[in-house]
Structures are given as C-alpha cells and as structure tokens.
Write an enzyme that holds these catalytic residues in place. Sequence first.
Site, PDB file in Angstrom:
ATOM      1  N   SER A   1     104.448  80.701  22.942  1.00  0.00           N
ATOM      2  CA  SER A   1     103.737  80.752  23.403  1.00  0.00           C
ATOM      3  C   SER A   1     103.058  81.974  23.818  1.00  0.00           C
ATOM      4  O   SER A   1     103.561  82.938  23.576  1.00  0.00           O
ATOM      5  CB  SER A   1     103.995  80.226  25.095  1.00  0.00           C
ATOM      6  OG  SER A   1     102.775  80.118  25.919  1.00  0.00           O
TER       7      SER A   1
ATOM      8  N   TYR B   1     109.391  79.632  32.150  1.00  0.00           N
ATOM      9  CA  TYR B   1     108.974  79.288  30.162  1.00  0.00           C
ATOM     10  C   TYR B   1     108.999  80.295  29.942  1.00  0.00           C
ATOM     11  O   TYR B   1     108.985  80.722  28.593  1.00  0.00           O
ATOM     12  CB  TYR B   1     108.184  78.572  30.602  1.00  0.00           C
ATOM     13  CG  TYR B   1     107.539  77.969  29.732  1.00  0.00           C
ATOM     14  CD1 TYR B   1     107.541  77.126  28.961  1.00  0.00           C
ATOM     15  CD2 TYR B   1     106.027  78.494  29.342  1.00  0.00           C
ATOM     16  CE1 TYR B   1     106.704  76.401  27.711  1.00  0.00           C
ATOM     17  CE2 TYR B   1     105.640  78.046  28.202  1.00  0.00           C
ATOM     18  CZ  TYR B   1     105.451  77.356  27.466  1.00  0.00           C
ATOM     19  OH  TYR B   1     105.030  76.556  26.019  1.00  0.00           O
TER      20      TYR B   1
END
Length: 270
Positions: free
Chosen positions: A148, A162
């Site tokens: 990401s 995350y």
Amino acid sequence: MQQLFSVQGKKAVVTGGTRGIGYMIAEGLLKAGAEVFISSRKADSCDEAARELGKIGRVHAFARDLSQESECRLLVEQIAEHTDTIDILVNNAGATWGAPLEDYPDAGWDRVMDLNVKGVFNMTRFLRPMLDKAAVPDDPARVINISSIDATMVPLFPSFAYSASKAAVNHLTAHLAAELAPTILVNAVAPGPFHTEMLDAAMQSHGDEIRGLTRVGRTGSPEDIAGAVIYLSSRASTFVTGAVLPVDGGASTTGPVRVPGNRNTGLAAS
C-alpha cells in the site's frame, strides 16, 4: 509482443480473492487466460465469488483464515489436490484496524500483523515447492505481495498497524526476492485509493479528498491493478525482482493535488 505479456495457461493463487482488490486481480488473471485459486475467511464469500468468476474461467475457492499458520498449510494442501505446480502467488489477503492512538487494542494490532505480514511469509514458504516446480529458466515463478502507499506515506486515518504492516511487507518483499532468486521473482504492488468495500465508507464522506490524493483525479480501476499484476506475472518482467510498484495515480511519487480539507497525506487502499 502479445506473448511478452501473456499469462495464458498459468496457474495463480490470489489470497483474499473474493472481494476488493483481490477480486479485481483474480478477475483480470482469469480474463487473461490463467487458472485461479482464491481464498477468503468466509465460505459463503468463496461460494459467491467462485460462481461469478467461474463465468470467466476456471476458478477454485477455499475458505481459510491465513492469519494462522495451520490454515496456510491447509490451504496449500487443498491447492495441491488440484495441481502440483503454481506459477503465480498473489499475497493479497489483508486486514486493517482503525482506532485512536490511546485506544488502539492489542487484539487489533495482532490481527493485522498476523494476516498482513505473517500470512504473506507463511503462504510464500509453504507454496515454495510448487512455485519452484513451475519455474523454467526463461520464465521464473512469481510472488506478488500487495502492499500500500501507506507503507511510505502517513495515512489519512488512524490505521497504525496497517501502515506498519505494509512497510514490513515492502521489506519482506526485498528479503524474499534475495532468498528465492533466480527461480522465483518476488515483487510488490503498492495500490493507492481504489473504490473497494474497505474504502466505501471513506468514499462516502471524503470522496473529493480521496480523489484529490492522486494527480490523475480519480480512484483506481480494476484494469489498473490487474494490469500491474499481469505485467509482474508475465515474461515482460523477468528482469524485475525486489521492486515495489506504486499503482496510485502518482500520489506517492508526485504528491497529491491539494483540495479543500486535504491534509496532504496517504491512504489505506488494499
């Protein structure tokens, strides 16, 4: 030239392939002629995705929680009932957890790390024999980890585990690439904002701000992510390993376009 980017006849595993970016990748690989094995924690999600994706090509779906080592082993055993070789492993299964810093729970942190990092590691090492067997000198097997832009940019939301997990995925990608070359090439794709179920609530409340994170003024499409994965799966990328490919409309490379309320920050995407 078409053969250079072909994945026709290859066998691919896409974890977390029943929704979101994983579904987009599985769909793209099927349309490109690959046979695809997908997984998800929920059996009903597997059944539904298999029905829809089965209209395109040959797909197999298995319900497994890849945050657990034993479940990773069981998934590999189930795949081995159908084939003894795998050309492509896409480690996409992931979770996020958002909470204020002072309230961030251990359970949320552990859940995210166990799936996003340990699951990637376990699936790669347990599938390695099947990947090794599929590799040929001019076309190695591939592992593609879904990272990401939050691995390198401060996220818009308090998703501390995350972003840390995706930074770990980037470094794990390089480490595995060094370990597994030249038989297996290992790369990562770092998506920016894609309009998935995970991002749906944020799109409802911060749509303009999210689109403003990119230089192209939009969120990613299924073709955007599928194209990147197909490139990294094909003969065209046999001189690429240990790389992290941003697929984010320029958000992490050129910086976002400033829109009202934009904090000039990154965003969880996968």
